[in-house]
Design a protein around this motif. Sequence first.
Motif, PDB file in Angstrom:
ATOM      1  N   ALA A  38      30.991  27.327  39.605  1.00 29.28           N
ATOM      2  CA  ALA A  38      29.630  27.555  39.125  1.00 29.28           C
ATOM      3  C   ALA A  38      29.185  26.463  38.159  1.00 29.28           C
ATOM      4  O   ALA A  38      28.007  26.085  38.137  1.00 29.28           O
ATOM      5  CB  ALA A  38      29.535  28.922  38.453  1.00 29.28           C
ATOM      6  N   VAL A  39      30.127  25.957  37.366  1.00 34.25           N
ATOM      7  CA  VAL A  39      29.802  24.890  36.427  1.00 34.25           C
ATOM      8  C   VAL A  39      29.664  23.550  37.145  1.00 34.25           C
ATOM      9  O   VAL A  39      28.787  22.740  36.832  1.00 34.25           O
ATOM     10  CB  VAL A  39      30.892  24.798  35.332  1.00 34.25           C
ATOM     11  CG1 VAL A  39      30.702  23.547  34.479  1.00 34.25           C
ATOM     12  CG2 VAL A  39      30.863  26.038  34.457  1.00 34.25           C
ATOM     13  N   GLU A  40      30.522  23.325  38.130  1.00 33.81           N
ATOM     14  CA  GLU A  40      30.621  22.011  38.770  1.00 33.81           C
ATOM     15  C   GLU A  40      29.618  21.812  39.912  1.00 33.81           C
ATOM     16  O   GLU A  40      29.197  20.679  40.181  1.00 33.81           O
ATOM     17  CB  GLU A  40      32.046  21.837  39.311  1.00 33.81           C
ATOM     18  CG  GLU A  40      32.428  20.421  39.657  1.00 33.81           C
ATOM     19  CD  GLU A  40      32.777  19.578  38.444  1.00 33.81           C
ATOM     20  OE1 GLU A  40      32.739  18.342  38.572  1.00 33.81           O
ATOM     21  OE2 GLU A  40      33.095  20.153  37.392  1.00 33.81           O
ATOM     22  N   TYR A  41      29.217  22.902  40.573  1.00 35.45           N
ATOM     23  CA  TYR A  41      28.417  22.774  41.800  1.00 35.45           C
ATOM     24  C   TYR A  41      27.086  23.515  41.719  1.00 35.45           C
ATOM     25  O   TYR A  41      26.965  24.528  41.027  1.00 35.45           O
ATOM     26  CB  TYR A  41      29.210  23.290  43.005  1.00 35.45           C
ATOM     27  CG  TYR A  41      30.283  22.326  43.453  1.00 35.45           C
ATOM     28  CD1 TYR A  41      30.015  21.340  44.397  1.00 35.45           C
ATOM     29  CD2 TYR A  41      31.563  22.387  42.903  1.00 35.45           C
ATOM     30  CE1 TYR A  41      30.995  20.443  44.788  1.00 35.45           C
ATOM     31  CE2 TYR A  41      32.544  21.490  43.287  1.00 35.45           C
ATOM     32  CZ  TYR A  41      32.255  20.523  44.233  1.00 35.45           C
ATOM     33  OH  TYR A  41      33.222  19.637  44.609  1.00 35.45           O
ATOM     34  N   GLN A  42      26.117  22.982  42.454  1.00 37.57           N
ATOM     35  CA  GLN A  42      24.800  23.592  42.572  1.00 37.57           C
ATOM     36  C   GLN A  42      24.514  23.837  44.058  1.00 37.57           C
ATOM     37  O   GLN A  42      24.667  22.929  44.874  1.00 37.57           O
ATOM     38  CB  GLN A  42      23.726  22.661  41.999  1.00 37.57           C
ATOM     39  CG  GLN A  42      22.298  23.112  42.205  1.00 37.57           C
ATOM     40  CD  GLN A  42      21.939  24.311  41.334  1.00 37.57           C
ATOM     41  OE1 GLN A  42      22.413  24.410  40.206  1.00 37.57           O
ATOM     42  NE2 GLN A  42      21.133  25.201  41.851  1.00 37.57           N
ATOM     43  N   PRO A  43      24.113  25.061  44.444  1.00 42.61           N
ATOM     44  CA  PRO A  43      23.781  25.312  45.857  1.00 42.61           C
ATOM     45  C   PRO A  43      22.351  24.868  46.181  1.00 42.61           C
ATOM     46  O   PRO A  43      21.450  24.956  45.350  1.00 42.61           O
ATOM     47  CB  PRO A  43      23.919  26.831  45.970  1.00 42.61           C
ATOM     48  CG  PRO A  43      23.597  27.342  44.599  1.00 42.61           C
ATOM     49  CD  PRO A  43      24.079  26.297  43.627  1.00 42.61           C
ATOM     50  N   TYR A  44      22.172  24.379  47.403  1.00 42.99           N
ATOM     51  CA  TYR A  44      20.855  24.001  47.901  1.00 42.99           C
ATOM     52  C   TYR A  44      20.726  24.455  49.351  1.00 42.99           C
ATOM     53  O   TYR A  44      21.720  24.495  50.094  1.00 42.99           O
ATOM     54  CB  TYR A  44      20.650  22.483  47.862  1.00 42.99           C
ATOM     55  CG  TYR A  44      20.561  21.880  46.481  1.00 42.99           C
ATOM     56  CD1 TYR A  44      19.347  21.781  45.808  1.00 42.99           C
ATOM     57  CD2 TYR A  44      21.709  21.392  45.841  1.00 42.99           C
ATOM     58  CE1 TYR A  44      19.261  21.219  44.543  1.00 42.99           C
ATOM     59  CE2 TYR A  44      21.639  20.822  44.580  1.00 42.99           C
ATOM     60  CZ  TYR A  44      20.412  20.741  43.933  1.00 42.99           C
ATOM     61  OH  TYR A  44      20.344  20.189  42.679  1.00 42.99           O
ATOM     62  N   THR A  45      19.506  24.760  49.744  1.00 48.39           N
ATOM     63  CA  THR A  45      19.202  25.012  51.152  1.00 48.39           C
ATOM     64  C   THR A  45      18.452  23.802  51.695  1.00 48.39           C
ATOM     65  O   THR A  45      17.430  23.392  51.133  1.00 48.39           O
ATOM     66  CB  THR A  45      18.340  26.276  51.317  1.00 48.39           C
ATOM     67  OG1 THR A  45      19.048  27.400  50.803  1.00 48.39           O
ATOM     68  CG2 THR A  45      18.024  26.524  52.792  1.00 48.39           C
ATOM     69  N   VAL A  46      18.961  23.215  52.776  1.00 49.20           N
ATOM     70  CA  VAL A  46      18.366  22.004  53.340  1.00 49.20           C
ATOM     71  C   VAL A  46      17.175  22.406  54.215  1.00 49.20           C
ATOM     72  O   VAL A  46      17.343  23.144  55.189  1.00 49.20           O
ATOM     73  CB  VAL A  46      19.409  21.221  54.158  1.00 49.20           C
ATOM     74  CG1 VAL A  46      18.790  19.978  54.774  1.00 49.20           C
ATOM     75  CG2 VAL A  46      20.589  20.853  53.268  1.00 49.20           C
ATOM     76  N   PRO A  47      15.956  21.923  53.906  1.00 48.00           N
ATOM     77  CA  PRO A  47      14.768  22.408  54.599  1.00 48.00           C
ATOM     78  C   PRO A  47      14.472  21.732  55.945  1.00 48.00           C
ATOM     79  O   PRO A  47      13.737  22.277  56.755  1.00 48.00           O
ATOM     80  CB  PRO A  47      13.642  22.109  53.599  1.00 48.00           C
ATOM     81  CG  PRO A  47      14.132  20.908  52.849  1.00 48.00           C
ATOM     82  CD  PRO A  47      15.629  21.058  52.761  1.00 48.00           C
ATOM     83  N   THR A  48      15.024  20.533  56.172  1.00 52.86           N
ATOM     84  CA  THR A  48      14.670  19.795  57.389  1.00 52.86           C
ATOM     85  C   THR A  48      15.927  19.371  58.153  1.00 52.86           C
ATOM     86  O   THR A  48      17.049  19.494  57.655  1.00 52.86           O
ATOM     87  CB  THR A  48      13.851  18.536  57.050  1.00 52.86           C
ATOM     88  OG1 THR A  48      14.718  17.556  56.423  1.00 52.86           O
ATOM     89  CG2 THR A  48      12.694  18.864  56.105  1.00 52.86           C
ATOM     90  N   GLY A  49      15.720  18.834  59.343  1.00 53.52           N
ATOM     91  CA  GLY A  49      16.831  18.365  60.167  1.00 53.52           C
ATOM     92  C   GLY A  49      17.081  16.879  60.052  1.00 53.52           C
ATOM     93  O   GLY A  49      17.714  16.296  60.942  1.00 53.52           O
ATOM     94  N   SER A  50      16.650  16.238  58.969  1.00 55.08           N
ATOM     95  CA  SER A  50      16.779  14.785  58.843  1.00 55.08           C
ATOM     96  C   SER A  50      18.223  14.313  58.702  1.00 55.08           C
ATOM     97  O   SER A  50      18.501  13.130  58.855  1.00 55.08           O
ATOM     98  CB  SER A  50      15.969  14.281  57.647  1.00 55.08           C
ATOM     99  OG  SER A  50      16.520  14.739  56.433  1.00 55.08           O
ATOM    100  N   LEU A 156      12.326  10.843  57.511  1.00 55.93           N
ATOM    101  CA  LEU A 156      11.423  10.147  56.591  1.00 55.93           C
ATOM    102  C   LEU A 156      12.257   9.701  55.394  1.00 55.93           C
ATOM    103  O   LEU A 156      12.523  10.479  54.483  1.00 55.93           O
ATOM    104  CB  LEU A 156      10.287  11.084  56.157  1.00 55.93           C
ATOM    105  CG  LEU A 156       9.425  11.652  57.297  1.00 55.93           C
ATOM    106  CD1 LEU A 156       8.357  12.586  56.739  1.00 55.93           C
ATOM    107  CD2 LEU A 156       8.801  10.527  58.104  1.00 55.93           C
ATOM    108  N   ASP A 157      12.679   8.454  55.409  1.00 57.42           N
ATOM    109  CA  ASP A 157      13.620   7.975  54.402  1.00 57.42           C
ATOM    110  C   ASP A 157      13.164   6.640  53.831  1.00 57.42           C
ATOM    111  O   ASP A 157      11.972   6.325  53.841  1.00 57.42           O
ATOM    112  CB  ASP A 157      15.032   7.903  54.992  1.00 57.42           C
ATOM    113  CG  ASP A 157      15.057   7.232  56.360  1.00 57.42           C
ATOM    114  OD1 ASP A 157      14.306   6.253  56.551  1.00 57.42           O
ATOM    115  OD2 ASP A 157      15.832   7.680  57.233  1.00 57.42           O
ATOM    116  N   SER A 158      14.101   5.830  53.347  1.00 56.46           N
ATOM    117  CA  SER A 158      13.738   4.563  52.701  1.00 56.46           C
ATOM    118  C   SER A 158      13.005   3.621  53.646  1.00 56.46           C
ATOM    119  O   SER A 158      12.228   2.771  53.191  1.00 56.46           O
ATOM    120  CB  SER A 158      14.994   3.879  52.152  1.00 56.46           C
ATOM    121  OG  SER A 158      15.479   4.546  51.007  1.00 56.46           O
TER     122      SER A 158
END
Length: 253
Positions: A38-50, A156-158
């Motif tokens: 919990a201290v070391e990691y943050q959860p995310y949900t990836v919204p796109t298929g990039s 959609l990237d660099s």
Amino acid sequence: MSSAGRTKGGHGRLGSTLSGLVVAVGCVLFLGGFAWAAVEYQPYTVPTGSMTPTIVAGDKVLAQRISGDDVRRGDVVVFKDSEWGDLPLVKRVVAVGGDAVRCCDKQGRLSVNGVPLDEPYTDKALGGGRAAGANFSADVPVGELFMLGDERANSLDSRVHLQDKEQGSVPRSDVKGRVDAIAWPPAHLIGRPKTFAALPGGISSGGPLRLMAVAVVAGAVLIFLGAALGPLLNRRGRARPAPTPAGERAGVR
């Protein structure tokens, strides 16, 4: 108190002590592993298929909280840049400050500092296995990162931001975390590609997520074993026959 009673009582206390000790160690490992994560990691949900096929839209990922200064080529990172939008984005770092990025050579490969790259993590959807649909080049400013999606056909990237931002890169300070694993579905670690190993700085090592998982699993096993250990030792103590008094062994009444 008879010797049989003392024996049974001794086994009971021993069983309770050992059981409590094993359960306590298990709880420390189990809860400690979760707390560390919990201290070391943050959860995310990836919204796109990039980032397909590495990460698909809707995947739940775990990103280690790190400084942007620790990011190396090949890392998949979560970042937020005001010129890219308001939401956290997930892309792969293909070049760092001071690098010259060029695409594409006669084999359709991306090159960094003149070194052509084999990129097994991309989706290979472009004709001829090209690294990008159109040729491009960029010289990454010091302190910035050049990002590409693994799904090169529509990400959609660099490459897109080359048109509206100098060199299309983002500052290292925009990085929020480095993705180490997909939590769901199904759970698995994301490895570090060897593609960039020969370039200066090499590739980053894996985070502590595997060690955390080992701690949690080991803790759960110890809690289960500890809970079963006390009754097992008590049962063995009750089943053991009481010792015969010395007078009876000698035939004395």
